[in-house]
Scaffold this active site. Structure first.
Site, PDB file in Angstrom:
ATOM      1  N   TRP A 133       9.730  -8.476  -4.516  1.00  0.00           N
ATOM      2  CA  TRP A 133       8.865  -9.022  -3.466  1.00  0.00           C
ATOM      3  C   TRP A 133       8.547 -10.458  -3.885  1.00  0.00           C
ATOM      4  O   TRP A 133       8.142 -10.700  -5.026  1.00  0.00           O
ATOM      5  CB  TRP A 133       7.591  -8.177  -3.375  1.00  0.00           C
ATOM      6  CG  TRP A 133       6.602  -8.660  -2.365  1.00  0.00           C
ATOM      7  CD1 TRP A 133       6.861  -9.006  -1.067  1.00  0.00           C
ATOM      8  CD2 TRP A 133       5.192  -8.839  -2.563  1.00  0.00           C
ATOM      9  NE1 TRP A 133       5.698  -9.371  -0.451  1.00  0.00           N
ATOM     10  CE2 TRP A 133       4.661  -9.287  -1.336  1.00  0.00           C
ATOM     11  CE3 TRP A 133       4.328  -8.666  -3.643  1.00  0.00           C
ATOM     12  CZ2 TRP A 133       3.315  -9.559  -1.157  1.00  0.00           C
ATOM     13  CZ3 TRP A 133       2.995  -8.933  -3.467  1.00  0.00           C
ATOM     14  CH2 TRP A 133       2.493  -9.372  -2.240  1.00  0.00           C
ATOM     15  N   ASP A 215       3.236  -1.551  -9.068  1.00  0.00           N
ATOM     16  CA  ASP A 215       2.847  -2.072  -7.765  1.00  0.00           C
ATOM     17  C   ASP A 215       3.163  -0.974  -6.751  1.00  0.00           C
ATOM     18  O   ASP A 215       4.323  -0.637  -6.538  1.00  0.00           O
ATOM     19  CB  ASP A 215       3.654  -3.345  -7.478  1.00  0.00           C
ATOM     20  CG  ASP A 215       3.313  -3.945  -6.126  1.00  0.00           C
ATOM     21  OD1 ASP A 215       2.474  -3.366  -5.406  1.00  0.00           O
ATOM     22  OD2 ASP A 215       3.888  -4.997  -5.780  1.00  0.00           O
ATOM     23  N   LYS A 251       0.395  -0.643   4.601  1.00  0.00           N
ATOM     24  CA  LYS A 251       1.475   0.061   5.293  1.00  0.00           C
ATOM     25  C   LYS A 251       1.094   1.493   5.627  1.00  0.00           C
ATOM     26  O   LYS A 251       1.264   1.933   6.751  1.00  0.00           O
ATOM     27  CB  LYS A 251       2.740   0.095   4.426  1.00  0.00           C
ATOM     28  CG  LYS A 251       3.111  -1.216   3.777  1.00  0.00           C
ATOM     29  CD  LYS A 251       3.781  -2.163   4.748  1.00  0.00           C
ATOM     30  CE  LYS A 251       3.548  -3.605   4.436  1.00  0.00           C
ATOM     31  NZ  LYS A 251       4.027  -4.175   3.247  1.00  0.00           N
TER      32      LYS A 251
HETATM   33  N1  PMP Z   1       3.798  -5.400  -3.290  1.00  0.00           N
HETATM   34  C1  PMP Z   1       4.883  -5.192  -2.554  1.00  0.00           C
HETATM   35  C2  PMP Z   1       6.132  -4.776  -3.227  1.00  0.00           C
HETATM   36  C3  PMP Z   1       4.844  -5.369  -1.167  1.00  0.00           C
HETATM   37  O1  PMP Z   1       5.946  -5.156  -0.456  1.00  0.00           O
HETATM   38  C4  PMP Z   1       3.621  -5.752  -0.570  1.00  0.00           C
HETATM   39  C5  PMP Z   1       3.554  -5.935   0.915  1.00  0.00           C
HETATM   40  N2  PMP Z   1       4.500  -6.734   1.469  1.00  0.00           N
HETATM   41  C6  PMP Z   1       2.513  -5.939  -1.393  1.00  0.00           C
HETATM   42  C7  PMP Z   1       2.642  -5.751  -2.737  1.00  0.00           C
HETATM   43  C8  PMP Z   1       1.131  -6.306  -0.954  1.00  0.00           C
HETATM   44  O2  PMP Z   1       0.833  -6.516   0.319  1.00  0.00           O
HETATM   45  P1  PMP Z   1      -0.684  -6.571   0.786  1.00  0.00           P
HETATM   46  O3  PMP Z   1      -1.344  -7.639  -0.015  1.00  0.00           O
HETATM   47  O4  PMP Z   1      -0.592  -6.886   2.220  1.00  0.00           O
HETATM   48  O5  PMP Z   1      -1.275  -5.237   0.503  1.00  0.00           O
END
Ligand code: PMP
Length: 403
Positions: A133, A215, A251
């Protein structure tokens, strides 16, 4: 004269730039396979019915107010989130050596965790998968980590994990490196290690004295099963590792803009817990003082009510099954068209994304000729596919590959 003439232009963020081009495109058959958000089969964002109802009840409840939350957030939320990750019967929780703190979604959890590891454990080297990411590097660098490094992950030939490469890179990591690991549904490749591979990864992390930072952005959303998607983290905890895990509720609850997240901290011994918590409190206090309430209250209400929890699990199943059926549909269509190459990786990969293996020039062709928007890396958001556009997308891929 202006103070600001010294400021250099920063590079654009690909995924947001792509979204803008998509919105500006007037073509009736345009398709957005870029940004990572769930869409219904009608191509619309989905407010989970259980979330909508909880919000309505909150709005009608005259007892609720807009007072500040504590610096570490809503306790019923963070304990629910940590319980969902580790299992509410986890020995780490029973021993009082694991806790959660509410953060600004997954990104905020990564940042608070990275700030803490750099400031208090004086760690400077971090490893992320190649590819990962795109925000991991920026978050850790902004936290003061000066040595960004990558471990091999994707093998374009097999369209699977380069597991030998990954292990070799981890074996060569200096002691005290932070290893960022995707808990499930690896973004962008959609390829996760098998349980046997996780064992080997854990062996190396243990032997070499590395610090695992999981993560977890897709628990439940990936397979439809909350336990299955937490397997890797629980395995590490069972083996006695100390670790951090960022959790995002963007999500799996469809709460993208509410910024609902949690940082789970697992330690060997509860004796350092008060000190660690006090320092995390200061990090948050000095950054944004305290987190927002709305989304955390929704998630807390659902996680702590068996009936609502069950309804939520059904929503996760709805989302993950739609993605699975789109994976199957896309693979079948490409095989039927006789598109050169093998396409079984589309159904082998899990989560929101598929790493198609399309090259940058094939991607450019699809954008230009078919108005299908996807990242240069060939990553597609499976949720952008619907029963009405899947034939168009399959044809676009076919033409791009055979042009
Ligand atoms: N880590 C990964 C691998 C992700 O794909 C995402 C969302 N795109 C996130 C962290 C964190 O997203 P958010 O801050 O919107 O929770």
């Amino acid at each position: 004269a202006t103070w600001f003439s010294c400021v250099e232009m920063g590079p654009p963020i690909e995924v947001f730039a792509l979204n803008k081009s998509f919105l500006e495109d007037k073509h009736p058959q345009k398709v957005n396979l870029g940004v990572g958000a769930y869409r219904t089969n009608e191509g619309k964002p989905w407010v989970l019915p259980v979330v909508r109802r909880t919000e309505q009840q909150m709005a009608a409840n005259e007892e609720l107010n807009h007072e500040y939350l504590p610096v570490l957030g809503l306790e019923s939320f963070s304990s629910g989130a940590t319980g969902m990750l580790l299992g509410s019967d986890s020995p780490a929780l029973a021993d009082g050596r694991a806790f959660g703190v509410q953060t600004l979604s997954g990104t905020g959890a990564l940042k608070v965790g990275a700030d803490f590891l750099h400031k208090h454990l004086k760690l400077t080297t971090f490893y992320y998968s190649s590819p990962t990411w795109e925000n991991h590097g920026l978050i850790f660098s902004n936290a003061g980590f000066t040595e960004p490094r990558q471990y091999r992950y994707w093998n374009p030939e097999t369209r699977n994990i380069d597991f030998e490469g990954m292990l070799e890179d981890l074996k060569n990591a200096p002691k005290g490196s932070v290893i960022i690991l995707h808990a499930c549904a690896h973004n962008p490749t959609g390829c996760d290690p098998t349980p046997e591979q996780w064992e080997k990864i854990a062996d190396v992390i243990e032997e070499k004295g590395l610090f695992p930072f999981f993560d977890s952005a897709y628990q439940g959303f990936a397979s439809g099963d909350l336990l299955k998607d937490a397997q890797a983290v629980r395995y590490f905890v069972k083996r006695g590792f100390e670790l951090f895990c960022s959790q995002s509720f963007a999500k799996n609850f469809g709460l993208y803009n509410e910024r609902v997240g949690n940082l789970t901290v697992v330690m060997k011994d509860k004796k350092c817990m008060a000190e660690v918590k006090s320092q995390i409190t200061l990090i948050i206090r000095g950054n944004y003082s305290n987190p927002p309430n709305h989304g955390a209250r929704i998630v807390s209400t659902v996680l702590n009510d068996p009936q609502l929890f069950k309804e939520w699990e059904d929503c996760i199943k709805t989302m993950s099954s739609r993605i699975l059926s789109m994976r199957k549909g896309l693979q079948e269509r490409l095989e039927k068209l006789g598109t050169p190459g093998s396409w079984d990786h589309i159904t082998r990969q899990i989560g929101m994304f598929s790493y198609t293996g399309l090259t940058e020039s094939q991607v450019a062709y699809m954008v230009k000729e078919f108005h299908i928007y996807l990242l240069k890396s060939g990553r597609i958001n499976m949720c952008g596919l619907t029963t009405s556009n899947i034939d168009h997308v399959a044809q676009g891929i076919h033409d791009a590959v055979t042009k």
